[in-house]
Design a protein around this motif. Structure first.
Motif, PDB file in Angstrom:
ATOM      1  N   GLY A  30       0.167   7.049  -0.750  1.00 51.81           N
ATOM      2  CA  GLY A  30       0.857   8.307  -1.576  1.00 51.81           C
ATOM      3  C   GLY A  30      -0.401   8.961  -2.124  1.00 51.81           C
ATOM      4  N   GLY A  31      -0.034   9.850  -3.191  1.00 54.67           N
ATOM      5  CA  GLY A  31      -0.972  10.651  -3.441  1.00 54.67           C
ATOM      6  C   GLY A  31      -0.758  12.056  -3.700  1.00 54.67           C
ATOM      7  N   GLY A  32      -2.219  13.013  -3.404  1.00 53.98           N
ATOM      8  CA  GLY A  32      -1.715  14.481  -3.315  1.00 53.98           C
ATOM      9  C   GLY A  32      -2.182  14.830  -2.059  1.00 53.98           C
ATOM     10  N   GLN A  34       3.728   8.015  -6.161  1.00 59.71           N
ATOM     11  CA  GLN A  34       3.823   9.492  -6.553  1.00 59.71           C
ATOM     12  C   GLN A  34       3.225  10.119  -5.488  1.00 59.71           C
ATOM     13  N   VAL A  35       4.051  11.158  -4.642  1.00 61.62           N
ATOM     14  CA  VAL A  35       3.516  11.946  -3.863  1.00 61.62           C
ATOM     15  C   VAL A  35       3.660  13.425  -3.998  1.00 61.62           C
ATOM     16  N   THR A  36       2.576  14.322  -3.925  1.00 61.93           N
ATOM     17  CA  THR A  36       2.389  15.523  -4.657  1.00 61.93           C
ATOM     18  C   THR A  36       1.875  16.444  -3.558  1.00 61.93           C
ATOM     19  N   VAL A  37       2.802  17.207  -3.221  1.00 61.43           N
ATOM     20  CA  VAL A  37       2.379  18.324  -2.320  1.00 61.43           C
ATOM     21  C   VAL A  37       1.999  19.778  -2.646  1.00 61.43           C
ATOM     22  N   SER A  38       0.802  20.132  -2.547  1.00 62.84           N
ATOM     23  CA  SER A  38       0.429  21.619  -3.211  1.00 62.84           C
ATOM     24  C   SER A  38       0.262  22.432  -2.079  1.00 62.84           C
ATOM     25  N   SER A  39       0.502  23.704  -2.578  1.00 66.96           N
ATOM     26  CA  SER A  39       0.383  24.787  -1.919  1.00 66.96           C
ATOM     27  C   SER A  39      -0.804  25.480  -2.128  1.00 66.96           C
ATOM     28  N   THR A  90       7.561  16.846  -2.771  1.00 66.46           N
ATOM     29  CA  THR A  90       7.192  16.428  -4.030  1.00 66.46           C
ATOM     30  C   THR A  90       7.987  15.399  -4.806  1.00 66.46           C
ATOM     31  N   ALA A  91       7.454  14.188  -4.925  1.00 65.01           N
ATOM     32  CA  ALA A  91       8.443  13.012  -5.386  1.00 65.01           C
ATOM     33  C   ALA A  91       7.713  11.741  -5.931  1.00 65.01           C
ATOM     34  N   VAL A  92       8.507  11.093  -6.601  1.00 65.22           N
ATOM     35  CA  VAL A  92       8.208   9.506  -6.553  1.00 65.22           C
ATOM     36  C   VAL A  92       9.110   9.015  -5.557  1.00 65.22           C
ATOM     37  N   TYR A  93       8.472   8.204  -4.779  1.00 65.91           N
ATOM     38  CA  TYR A  93       8.919   7.421  -3.416  1.00 65.91           C
ATOM     39  C   TYR A  93       9.167   6.137  -3.661  1.00 65.91           C
ATOM     40  N   TYR A  94      10.224   5.513  -3.571  1.00 64.71           N
ATOM     41  CA  TYR A  94      10.547   4.229  -3.721  1.00 64.71           C
ATOM     42  C   TYR A  94      11.263   3.590  -2.465  1.00 64.71           C
ATOM     43  N   CYS A  95      10.548   2.084  -2.141  1.00 66.88           N
ATOM     44  CA  CYS A  95      11.242   1.476  -0.898  1.00 66.88           C
ATOM     45  C   CYS A  95      12.166   0.443  -1.587  1.00 66.88           C
ATOM     46  N   ALA A  96      13.141   0.138  -0.780  1.00 67.56           N
ATOM     47  CA  ALA A  96      14.267  -0.810  -1.195  1.00 67.56           C
ATOM     48  C   ALA A  96      14.584  -1.599   0.122  1.00 67.56           C
ATOM     49  N   GLN A  97      15.123  -2.719  -0.418  1.00 68.00           N
ATOM     50  CA  GLN A  97      15.427  -3.931   0.568  1.00 68.00           C
ATOM     51  C   GLN A  97      16.821  -4.164   0.553  1.00 68.00           C
ATOM     52  N   ARG A  98      17.801  -4.675   1.421  1.00 65.14           N
ATOM     53  CA  ARG A  98      19.115  -4.993   1.331  1.00 65.14           C
ATOM     54  C   ARG A  98      19.083  -6.434   2.321  1.00 65.14           C
ATOM     55  N   GLY A  99      19.755  -7.488   1.907  1.00 67.23           N
ATOM     56  CA  GLY A  99      19.930  -8.626   2.740  1.00 67.23           C
ATOM     57  C   GLY A  99      20.747  -8.549   3.338  1.00 67.23           C
ATOM     58  N   SER A 100      22.095  -7.585   3.323  1.00 65.13           N
ATOM     59  CA  SER A 100      23.172  -7.943   4.264  1.00 65.13           C
ATOM     60  C   SER A 100      23.844  -6.300   4.456  1.00 65.13           C
TER      61      SER A 100
END
Length: 126
Positions: free
Chosen positions: A9-11, A121-126, A91-101
């Motif tokens: 992540g980052g800018g 955090q991922v920030t994309v600037s123009s 641009t957003a806060v990115y989350y990973c997630a896991q499911r067991g079934s």
């Protein structure tokens, strides 16, 4: 309980690329699938992409399809999100997630996932 640790992540400028990683530990043998969600500023969290752990099949939200690539390294219990052609709306806060079934909920639903990463955090600037 599975623990997920995110990195990357980052800018970046518009059109650039970034890679996010999500390393899982503890109880990972029961992983059925993993996913990325993101929460743009002032908005609700939304589905980005999902991967089925057994065969690596993937599914993408329409907004990122063709620009993002999801992959996994089963030996390292790690999932990667390669993001390209980034736009300001990524641009957003990115989350990973896991499911067991497969569970009762659709794979695009947050309710389907029991374990979550800390957010990046991922920030994309123009």
């Amino acid at each position: 309980q599975v623990q997920l640790v995110q990195s990357g992540g980052g800018g970046v400028q518009v059109g650039g690329s970034l890679r996010l990683s999500c390393a899982a530990s503890g109880g990972t043998s029961s992983t059925y699938g993993m996913a990325w969600f993101r929460q743009p500023p002032g908005k609700e969290r939304e589905f980005v992409a999902a991967i089925w752990w057994s065969d690596g099949a993937t599914y993408y939200a329409g907004s990122v399809k063709g620009r993002f690539t999801l992959s996994r390294d089963s030996a390292k219990n790690t999932m990667y999100l390669q993001m390209g052609s980034l736009k300001p709306e990524d641009t957003a806060v990115y989350y990973c997630a896991q499911r067991g079934s497969s569970g009762l909920y659709h794979f695009m639903s947050e309710s389907s996932y029991a374990s979550w990463g800390q957010g990046t955090q991922v920030t994309v600037s123009s």
